[in-house]
Design an enzyme around this catalytic site. Structure first.
Site, short mmCIF file in Angstrom:
data_model
loop_
_atom_site.label_atom_id
_atom_site.label_comp_id
_atom_site.label_asym_id
_atom_site.label_seq_id
_atom_site.Cartn_x
_atom_site.Cartn_y
_atom_site.Cartn_z
N HIS A 326 40.72 29.55 -5.98
CA HIS A 326 39.85 30.53 -6.65
C HIS A 326 39.00 31.33 -5.66
O HIS A 326 37.82 31.60 -5.89
CB HIS A 326 38.98 29.86 -7.71
N VAL A 356 47.51 29.88 -10.54
CA VAL A 356 47.61 29.78 -12.00
C VAL A 356 47.48 31.12 -12.72
O VAL A 356 47.85 31.25 -13.88
CB VAL A 356 46.55 28.81 -12.59
N ASP A 396 38.73 23.34 -8.48
CA ASP A 396 39.81 23.17 -9.45
C ASP A 396 41.05 23.95 -9.06
O ASP A 396 41.00 24.87 -8.26
CB ASP A 396 39.34 23.61 -10.84
N GLU A 397 42.16 23.54 -9.65
CA GLU A 397 43.41 24.29 -9.65
C GLU A 397 43.90 24.72 -8.27
O GLU A 397 44.28 25.87 -8.06
CB GLU A 397 43.29 25.52 -10.58
N VAL A 398 43.91 23.76 -7.34
CA VAL A 398 44.54 24.05 -6.06
C VAL A 398 46.06 24.05 -6.25
O VAL A 398 46.59 23.19 -6.94
CB VAL A 398 44.12 23.00 -5.01
#
EC number: 3.2.1.52
Lengths: 630, 631
Positions: A326, A356, A396-398
């Site tokens: 992010h 994502v 989050d969301e690596v």
């Protein structure tokens, strides 16, 4: 056009005949909502079994105006969120005028809490003034009031015992509020441990005052007693200002509405891969490359203003700097300045392979320069938002494929003997990054350790959390579903948690897709009833058999901003954010049904305060309580 | 090496610092520019998305322009919404100009319409002023300083209209031709149209060849363009319901503004319902006294007349609906005391589920002939406010037979007259009511017949429509699903139809339930703009019938029923999704929404510039990186 508001001053100065002509023009040109066009309403209300029932006025029945009925009907009257300890509200109200509502006495142990409480009282007065239909706090010109209305005083006395002026998870937000009336003086007594409780008490008081339709004045319940403190210490709203930008004004409105609901944490997801709108004095490159346009930037003075704006409303502004994923736009300058690639996969295509949602980007965590920049970012953020009592690291969301396809990172992995590049190897690398980030924040925070908050992620998956994260350093914010077994593991592993399970508390869900067709990923829309019924302690109990009240710090509704900007911010957050607020302040045993009437009225209150909250029902339901059932 | 010791970047930082702070906020020059390229996106499965504005570093691509310049000139249709239907050429360059340098404006037209053309030109000038980010309340700070490349340029407008009619109906020719040429310092736009309405659309298209230029702080206009354009459908509408919740006049004006920006032409006003009667009829003041939520929730006759004119100048007909015999209730409480008996039965009756589809209940009392006394008064009050009528909407939906069949007065009346008490008996009486209503309306309208519109209902169910309704007199508005076989039957019976199938064009769907819960409202899920866009009436009809009924399909409407919306957020619920409807009805494109996406996103920005609080569809990143938000 000719509007009466702008006419008032002119009319005073004009001779009679001309005034009359202008007055006619006003009547002819202005729309109904601007004028005093009034009808003798055939309706009145009476309180029947806790509900306001509309009936025809016949001159015999003792019917009330709708507002008086709302103030005095039902066990909790119009209060939102519902007090937790004690509530008694009388059936009678007293009519008074705004100038007669005064801070009679203020006792505080320190200048700072004195100053904060006075500011809170001014905000309270503005909120009360907004109850007049025109919002000006003034009755219609020329209305004659009876002497008992003119003479009625409301004297507020506030006593604050501790000097605390910064919110922490340990801050007591408790207050007691008493209203008694002797002859023509209504005494309001507020006792609170600190400023924060006193502020909440004023909020409650503002809910015991309403506009009085017949006298064109205000009314207050003549006797009341409230003892109140929140069930959870962390009651938040998340706003993402990276996918789309939000003006400072719209963030102020959000803080206003949060204050009206005794929410206390504005979690600011300020940056992401899409844009970097935060101006940093030492790193202006970030905003130069990262802002959408030069008009869409938060300057240091904006941040400082908002932090203070929140504080006087009992709200901490909690900054998030999301990393190592992010990130992206804003980080393009590294190579130009000889620092190598600071972020990798920035805007890389096809995006599905590397992140994502578009656009992609992750920190190049094998480049030491990244940590120099990160430390600098933290330092400025700690200064702008500080003193911090918590910090949100995102986390989050690596996307492992991004790192695993980046030559520089692949080479590094080879070099450190992790040439097989298993998922585990990357998680190790990521957790090392997180440790360094924590250390940099501690330095930025002048050596003082503060709890870090992290989103649930691969690092918190089954069997991972205890290995990668220290429960004494990190609070975990849960965004998976409310039935995710991971919650059990976190709670039993001793982590403190904040609930933001997307199946109830993601307020951006249910709209059309923004990539591809159909509706967006977390559809359907979460109605207020769903938001209200989402009980963290009940979810914990379902999963573990225990409520885990002490580990559950609270919760937060999230407004990710892919599909919202300031034009519709208010209506996506509110009134659903109210439902969250009662869940977290009161944690009621009952479901949404017994909250509905107060909920609908609280929405009207937000609208009075200038918040463009969504309509939940026809106004008919507000005027006919209990009849919009199924 | 620590960050602070890096002398090289310290100098760079200093330079930036100067440019940021010397002139304060919002004044640095962005490093980004845009280039229109024909370049597919690696990974984007849509091969049609080829002309797009690509974000580049200006230091690398010196020919890059500002984003607005690129969007105005990129692609075969530039930034025009809805997409023109005839030959269109959009040139690759723009010329700067300032609103104060609009030079010659000529109107060649019948004298009777000059006044309207002048007003619509004023609206146009105001609209282009609104492109300035600091526009407030009618003016924008075009303060400069400007160089000669801006100040030496001017815009001329020439409008030629041949017909003098100011009536918008199904026969109105809304076509126009727009020709823009540039001679060095003058950009000249010529609009030729048979009617005022076409000319207005031409001005709307011209305003979409114009946008703000971020770098010059001026306006810019595409200085060479030819557009030939006319709509596919004559009925392109939005229905707004002001009875469940009140919408203030300002918010209705905003709705009309946004409709005009997308060349929608029918504002269908569902003004009353069982919840309220907010319309002050001077000949029948009891209705509003008993029927309004409060004295602040009233439409005065002057408001209606103002809105009618406001809409006309913007090419829009206000189509009034008085919904009956169901969907009446509050407002009619005065009739008994006035000696007219019960005009409405089941009013606010409980338990509501037995007597209506949503609280509060209410239906006309078929047994009381005074309903026609009251109805004709209502029509007499309404017609002068909305005339000249091109059409009238009778509502006519969702009659609950159980309400009638449990009301003793009606049962007695049905029995005494030997009508029977079967469903068919009631349908028969309902259809007689409908015919009487039509006659009353016609009388109120000076005996001039106008097309009547009614919703699909039990009267239009299989085998009913041709029995109860005359296709010469009624247009049917379809609100069931787009695959409902009834659509085929109506078309085969020869009815003209308007589509508002709820599975695509009900914009109030997808929110939380307002009765009961948890769970979402009855017509969930939410209809995304792609769904709205793809809803093709001609295709739906041919899927059902296997035939081409395009001549009977007058168009469509998106509906915003207002149980869960009021003035505060009508904008975001209507827009930009109703813009998707507009292109479907104006252009009826054969391509998918994907071809329209980048223009759609820009149209939303345009609405916001014009003061409409339209919803965001995507991150701003997608507006700045066309074609990259795919899946």
């Amino acid at each position: 056009g000719w509007y009466p508001v702008t006419m008032t001053g002119a009319m005073k100065a004009l001779p009679g005949a001309l005034t009359f002509v202008l007055l006619l023009m006003v009547v002819n040109h202005a729309h109904a909502q601007h004028t005093g066009f009034s009808l003798p309403s055939p309706w009145g209300w009476s309180c029947v079994e806790g509900k306001c029932v509309r009936e025809e006025q016949d001159g015999i029945k003792n019917l009330m105006g709708l507002n008086k009925c709302k103030l005095t009907c039902g066990e909790y009257g119009p209060l939102w969120p519902k007090p937790t300890v004690l509530t008694t509200i009388s059936k009678e109200t007293l009519v008074f005028l705004l100038p007669q509502l005064v801070l009679h006495k203020l006792t505080t142990p320190a200048d700072e809490s004195d100053d904060l409480t006075r500011k809170a009282f001014d905000i309270f007065l503005n909120n009360v003034a907004a109850k007049f239909p025109g919002g000006e706090g003034k009755p219609d010109q020329g209305r004659a009031h009876a002497p008992e209305v003119l003479n009625q005083r409301v004297e507020v006395e506030v006593t604050v015992s501790s000097a605390a002026a910064r919110l922490t998870l340990e801050t007591s937000e408790k207050y007691t509020l008493g209203i008694t009336t002797t002859e023509s003086v209504t005494h309001v007594t507020i006792l609170a441990v600190n400023f924060f409780g006193a502020r909440h008490a004023l909020e409650t008081l503002s809910q015991l005052i309403e506009y009085e339709e017949y006298e064109d004045a205000l009314q207050i319940v003549n006797t009341a007693a409230v003892v109140d403190s929140p069930a959870f210490a962390y009651r938040g709203i998340l706003l993402d200002t990276s996918r789309n930008f939000f003006s400072v004004k719209s963030i102020e409105r959000t803080l206003d509405a949060m204050a009206a609901n005794k929410l206390n944490t504005f979690h600011w997801h300020i940056t992401d891969s899409h844009s970097f709108p935060l101006y940093l004095e030492s790193l202006p490159q970030m905003v130069y490359y990262g802002a959408y346009t030069p008009r869409q930037i938060y300057y240091p003075k904006d941040i400082r203003n908002l932090v203070e704006y929140g504080r006087v409303r009992g709200i901490r502004v909690l900054p998030e700097f999301d990393a190592p994923a992010h990130v992206g736009n804003g980080w393009q300058w590294g190579e130009k300045e000889g620092m190598g690639k600071l972020a990798v996969c920035v805007n890389q295509e096809p995006w599905q392979s590397f992140c994502v949602e578009p656009p992609c980007g992750q920190l190049n965590i094998v480049n030491d320069r990244v940590y120099d920049v990160l430390g600098q970012i933290y330092k400025e953020m700690a200064d702008l938002f500080g003193p911090l009592d918590m910090f949100h690291y995102g986390g989050d969301e690596v996307n492992l494929n991004c790192w695993n396809t980046t030559e520089e990172i692949v080479t590094y992995m080879d070099k450190v003997g992790k040439g097989q590049r298993t998922e585990e190897d990357f998680y190790d690398l990521w957790s090392q990054f997180q440790s360094r980030a924590y250390g940099l924040m501690t330095i930025a925070n002048k050596g003082k350790h503060i709890p870090g908050i992290l989103w649930t992620s691969h690092l918190t998956e089954k069997g991972h959390t205890a290995k990668y994260l220290d429960k004494n350093q990190y609070i975990i914010q849960i965004w998976s579903t409310g039935t995710d077994p991971l919650i059990k593991e976190l709670l039993e592993g001793g982590f403190s948690v904040i609930f933001s399970n997307y199946d109830a508390w993601y307020l951006d869900c249910g709209y059309g897709a923004w990539v591809g067709e159909g509706n967006n990923w977390c559809s359907p829309y979460k109605g207020w009833q769903t938001v209200y019924d989402n009980s963290p302690t009940a979810m914990a109990k379902n999963l573990t058999g225990k409520a885990h009240e002490t580990s559950i710090l609270g919760g937060e509704a999230a407004l990710w901003s892919e599909q919202v900007d300031e034009t519709s911010l208010d209506s996506k957050l509110w009134p659903r954010g109210q439902a969250l607020a009662e869940r977290l302040w009161t944690n009621p045993e009952h479901n949404w049904e017994s909250a509905e009437l107060r909920m609908v009225h609280q929405r009207q209150r937000l609208v009075q305060r200038g918040i463009e909250a969504d309509r939940l029902q026809p106004q008919w339901c507000h005027q006919n309580e209990g009849l919009c059932y199924l | 090496m620590k960050w602070g010791n890096n002398s090289c970047s310290a100098v760079w930082v200093f330079l930036l610092f100067v440019s940021y702070h010397a002139t304060c906020i919002a004044s640095y020059t962005s490093p980004w520019g845009w280039e229109c390229r024909t370049e597919p996106v690696d990974g984007n499965p849509d091969p049609t998305q080829v002309d797009r504005c690509i974000k580049v570093e200006k230091s690398i691509s010196p020919s890059a322009t500002g984003l607005n310049t690129c969007i105005l000139t990129c692609g075969p249709h530039g930034a025009i919404w809805p997409r023109p239907t005839g030959p269109t050429h959009i040139g690759p360059y723009t010329a700067y100009f300032l609103p104060q340098n609009i030079g010659q404006v000529t109107t060649t037209c019948p004298g009777s319409i000059r006044h309207y053309l002048d007003m619509t030109i004023e609206v146009f000038v105001d609209n282009i002023n609104k492109y300035h980010p600091d526009y407030v309340d009618g003016s924008a700070p075009w303060d400069g300083p400007y160089g000669p490349e801006v100040t030496d340029q001017s815009l001329e407008i020439h409008i030629i209209v041949t017909e003098e009619s100011m009536t918008l109906d199904y026969n109105t020719d809304e076509s126009y031709d727009l020709n823009v040429v540039h001679d060095g310092s003058i950009t000249s736009a010529t609009i030729t149209a048979p009617t005022f309405f076409g000319a207005r659309h031409g001005l709307e298209s011209l305003s979409q060849l114009i946008d703000y230029d971020e770098e010059k702080d001026s306006l810019q206009v595409v200085h060479s363009a030819q557009i030939s354009d006319s709509p596919v459908f004559p009925h392109r509408g939005i229905i707004v319901d002001t009875a469940r919740n009140f919408m203030d006049v300002k918010s209705i004006e905003r709705t009309i503004d946004a409709m005009a920006a997308s060349k929608l032409n029918i504002f269908h006003w569902h003004i009353t319902d069982s919840h309220t009667f907010p319309l002050n009829l001077e000949n029948l003041p009891d209705m509003v006294e008993w029927g309004t939520y409060s004295s602040r929730h009233i439409y005065q006759p002057a408001d209606i007349l103002h809105l009618k004119e406001y809409a006309l100048v913007r090419g829009i007909y206000i189509l009034p609906e008085f919904d009956a015999p169901a969907h009446v209730g509050n407002g009619f409480q005065w009739t008994e005391e006035a000696g007219l008996g019960k005009v409405v039965v089941c009013l606010n009756k409980e338990p509501w589920m037995q007597f209506c589809v949503e609280p509060p209940c209410g239906q006309f009392n078929l047994a009381n002939s005074n309903i026609y006394t009251v109805l004709s008064s209502i029509y007499d009050g309404m017609v002068p406010l909305f005339q000249p009528l091109s059409s009238f909407h009778y509502g006519g939906d969702e009659v609950n037979l159980n309400c009638w069949n449990t009301t003793q007065e009606i049962i007695d009346w049905m029995t005494a007259n030997d009508y029977g008490l079967s469903s068919d008996s009631y349908y028969e009486q309902w259809s007689i009511f409908q015919e009487n209503a039509r006659l009353e309306l016609t009388e109120a309208n000076g005996d001039v017949e106008v097309p009547g519109i009614i919703w699909t209902s039990s009267l239009t169910e299989s085998g009913h429509a041709d029995q109860y309704l005359d296709p010469e007199k009624y247009i049917i508005q379809i609100w069931t699903t787009g695959d409902d076989p009834i659509i085929g039957e109506l078309l085969e019976d020869g009815f003209n139809v308007i589509f508002s199938n709820f599975d695509a064009w009900y914009l109030d769907c997808g929110y939380g339930a307002w009765v009961g819960g948890p769970g979402n409202n009855w017509c969930s899920p939410y209809k995304g703009w792609q769904t709205v866009y793809e809803n093709n009436p001609i295709q739906l009809a041919s899927d059902i019938t296997g035939a081409d009924y395009s001549s009977q399909i007058l168009g469509g409407e998106a509906a915003l029923w207002s149980e869960q919306v009021d003035s505060l957020n009508a904008d975001a619920k209507l827009w930009p999704r109703a813009s998707a409807l507009a292109e479907r009805l104006w252009t009826n494109p054969s391509e998918s929404w994907r071809m329209a996406e980048t223009r759609m996103i820009h149209q939303r920005q345009r609405l916001v510039a014009r003061g409409i609080a339209a919803e965001r569809l995507q991150p701003e990143w997608c507006h700045q990186n066309e074609g990259l938000c795919y899946a």
